[in-house]
Design a protein around this motif. Structure first.
Motif, PDB file in Angstrom:
ATOM      1  N   LEU A 194      75.210  54.301  22.472  1.00 39.76           N
ATOM      2  CA  LEU A 194      75.456  53.160  23.354  1.00 39.76           C
ATOM      3  C   LEU A 194      74.223  52.908  24.219  1.00 39.76           C
ATOM      4  CD1 LEU A 194      79.101  54.027  24.466  1.00 39.76           C
ATOM      5  CD2 LEU A 194      78.392  52.390  22.729  1.00 39.76           C
ATOM      6  N   LEU A 195      74.042  51.659  24.610  1.00 39.33           N
ATOM      7  CA  LEU A 195      72.897  51.268  25.422  1.00 39.33           C
ATOM      8  C   LEU A 195      73.241  51.309  26.905  1.00 39.33           C
ATOM      9  CD1 LEU A 195      71.826  48.208  23.275  1.00 39.33           C
ATOM     10  CD2 LEU A 195      70.576  50.370  23.446  1.00 39.33           C
ATOM     11  N   ILE A 253      68.731  62.492  22.942  1.00 41.69           N
ATOM     12  CA  ILE A 253      69.479  61.696  23.915  1.00 41.69           C
ATOM     13  C   ILE A 253      70.587  62.538  24.523  1.00 41.69           C
ATOM     14  CG2 ILE A 253      68.991  59.555  22.674  1.00 41.69           C
ATOM     15  CD1 ILE A 253      71.837  59.587  21.606  1.00 41.69           C
ATOM     16  N   LYS A 254      71.140  62.061  25.629  1.00 41.69           N
ATOM     17  CA  LYS A 254      72.246  62.740  26.278  1.00 41.69           C
ATOM     18  C   LYS A 254      73.563  62.119  25.839  1.00 41.69           C
ATOM     19  CE  LYS A 254      69.648  64.007  30.428  1.00 41.69           C
ATOM     20  NZ  LYS A 254      69.585  63.896  31.909  1.00 41.69           N
ATOM     21  N   HIS A 255      74.641  62.868  26.071  1.00 45.21           N
ATOM     22  CA  HIS A 255      75.963  62.348  25.757  1.00 45.21           C
ATOM     23  C   HIS A 255      76.401  61.376  26.823  1.00 45.21           C
ATOM     24  CE1 HIS A 255      80.155  62.196  24.417  1.00 45.21           C
ATOM     25  NE2 HIS A 255      79.733  62.753  23.291  1.00 45.21           N
ATOM     26  N   ALA A 256      77.227  60.423  26.458  1.00 47.21           N
ATOM     27  CA  ALA A 256      77.766  59.466  27.436  1.00 47.21           C
ATOM     28  C   ALA A 256      78.468  60.212  28.551  1.00 47.21           C
ATOM     29  CB  ALA A 256      78.731  58.500  26.740  1.00 47.21           C
ATOM     30  N   GLY A 257      78.241  59.801  29.777  1.00 47.73           N
ATOM     31  CA  GLY A 257      78.832  60.452  30.939  1.00 47.73           C
ATOM     32  C   GLY A 257      77.871  61.387  31.642  1.00 47.73           C
ATOM     33  N   GLU A 258      76.770  61.771  30.944  1.00 53.47           N
ATOM     34  CA  GLU A 258      75.783  62.647  31.589  1.00 53.47           C
ATOM     35  C   GLU A 258      74.809  61.818  32.407  1.00 53.47           C
ATOM     36  OE1 GLU A 258      74.221  66.238  29.526  1.00 53.47           O
ATOM     37  OE2 GLU A 258      75.009  65.259  27.725  1.00 53.47           O
TER      38      GLU A 258
END
Length: 501
Positions: A116-117, A496-501
């Motif tokens: 996701l962007l 990349i990092k996971h969403a929420g990080e």
């Protein structure tokens, strides 16, 4: 009577209450799936000949036709799907290698859909692309690592030749022979109007299209088809094809049935002769050998054009790209395993190579870690489906992307995956004159322009939403990406990092 073990994949459903016997379906089907039977005054269908190209459905004036997936089934078996069983039947019947067209259709992970962007909010305001300038231009080629000035303070411009794109998208390699004259004309004209480039593929450049040379990338592949001094001089850039995403490690094959007079002259091979590219370049067995060809092409073109090296996305792609960057190449094109093709052995297409997302991230990280990222530009290819994929590819480290399947879809392709048969009902992957004329280049090029214009607007909108106003600021900016549903190793490779990080 011989037993036919393979049941058709698709069934033609005809509503006889709507059918007016106009026989348009019969005239339009190059596969002869429709037949008018005078005795019963009806048009009937042979489902075994249907490739689900939708030509008949699209042109039926009363909407009397539709194509459905057959519900014929084998006994349920987790190890042996209907596809597996039918492929065994086909090979037992013919003794031949299975051939397929277009990209890998199997349900492997599509990492674009798991990223996701980011978007700006309060502290980093967004940019309105309708009212503020957005820079979508891209310059492909080696970049200077330092700014140098002469004794008078003027900048010393010793930059190597570049390609200047109005947006970070080019049309990927599709050879004349695998696709039609009208398809090539559409790509060439669209490239010129858009200010981008199209790639000839390994089939040479038709004499009529030399006028588009300023927007043309010519390819030098293992078969050297159509390669001569005039071909190299006509182009804006030269690409050495070392590999292809749909068939890493093997060569190409254009059937003799597609080698007519025009294709023969362009490729410089006999009419009707199969055009078979060797798996390797027989003069390249090391990075040193590759370097020799790179500089031979630069010498032949008076160092006036960038040289691209195209490689397939394979397990050691980062190390290979590192060597290519040191070979003197100006641009590296990486082609992922979902990339399309006119024809490839099914087993190779569906089982060899890795996704472009992982390959791109690995290559960008490797080149940066070695301090040589500025030596080359990186172009990503292999199932770039929309503008969001473009933005994500650039954030992962690409300078630009190649598209091919999306381009032929814009021309009318319906992904029936029978390009290798030469019976393309939409006039794209064929050399049959009566089929080629179905693609009007006046219409085709405009559809390509429309598609790219729409993508450019969307790219600007997404960049503006991130608070970024130039492609250069987006390149390799992985903080703009977050993963969803990815494991730790996948996140690590993508960087990349996971969403929420």
């Amino acid at each position: 009577m011989a037993v036919n073990y393979v049941y058709p994949d698709y069934e033609v459903v005809r509503n006889y209450d709507k059918c007016i016997n106009c026989r348009a379906c019969e005239r339009q089907c190059a596969n002869e799936a429709h037949t008018y039977v005078e005795e019963i005054d009806k048009v009937t269908s042979d489902d075994a000949k249907c490739v689900n190209c939708h030509r008949c459905v699209s042109l039926c004036p009363t909407r009397a036709l539709k194509i459905v997936k057959t519900d014929h089934t084998f006994k349920t078996n987790a190890s042996w799907s209907a596809t597996n069983i039918n492929e065994v039947y086909k090979q037992a019947e013919t003794g031949g290698v299975l051939l397929s067209s277009m990209g890998n259709p199997n349900p492997f992970p599509i990492y674009w859909d798991k990223m996701l962007l980011n978007a700006s909010q309060v502290t980093n305001p967004s940019i309105d692309p309708l009212r503020e300038p957005m820079e979508t231009r891209v310059f492909l080629g080696a970049k200077s690592q330092e700014i140098r000035r002469d004794k008078n303070g003027r900048l010393i411009d010793d930059t190597s030749p570049h390609l200047t794109l109005s947006m970070p998208v080019m049309f990927s390699a599709m050879s004349y022979g695998s696709i039609s004259y009208n398809a090539h004309e559409s790509l060439a004209r669209a490239s010129k109007e858009l200010g981008i480039f199209y790639n000839t593929g390994e089939g040479g450049l038709h004499e009529d299209f030399y006028i588009y040379g300023g927007n043309t990338v010519v390819q030098v592949a293992s078969g050297r088809f159509g390669v001569h001094k005039g071909y190299l001089d006509a182009a804006a850039a030269v690409e050495i094809k070392m590999g292809q995403g749909a068939k890493p490690g093997i060569g190409g094959h254009l059937p003799g049935v597609k080698i007519g007079e025009d294709v023969s002259r362009t490729r410089m091979i006999p009419v009707g002769a199969d055009a078979i590219s060797p798996a390797p370049h027989h003069d390249i067995y090391s990075i040193e050998d590759l370097r020799q060809l790179v500089f031979s092409l630069k010498e032949a073109t008076a160092y006036s054009k960038p040289v691209i090296v195209k490689i397939a996305a394979v397990h050691n792609v980062a190390a290979i790209a590192s060597g290519v960057a040191r070979s003197g190449a100006d641009i590296i094109a990486i082609d992922g395993f979902r990339g399309g093709t006119g024809a490839a052995p099914t087993r190779i297409r569906d089982n060899v190579g890795i996704p472009i997302e992982l390959a791109l991230a690995s290559v960008d990280a490797r080149l940066r870690s070695e301090g040589i990222r500025d030596r080359v530009s990186v172009v990503a290819a292999g199932s770039i489906r929309n503008s969001a994929d473009v933005v994500k590819a650039i954030a992962l480290g690409a300078d630009a992307v190649y598209i091919a399947t999306a381009a032929v879809l814009a021309l009318g392709c319906h992904l029936c995956r029978t390009c290798n048969l030469g019976n393309c009902n939409w006039g794209i992957a064929t050399q049959r004159p009566e089929l080629v004329k179905r693609l009007n280049p006046d219409v085709g090029y405009k559809r390509l322009v429309n598609l790219m214009t729409a993508w450019k607007h969307e790219i600007e909108e997404m960049m503006g939403g991130m608070g970024i106003n130039s492609i250069e600021s987006l390149k390799g900016n992985r903080l703009m990406l977050r993963g969803v549903g990815l494991n730790e190793k996948e996140l690590e490779v993508l960087g990349i990092k996971h969403a929420g990080e």
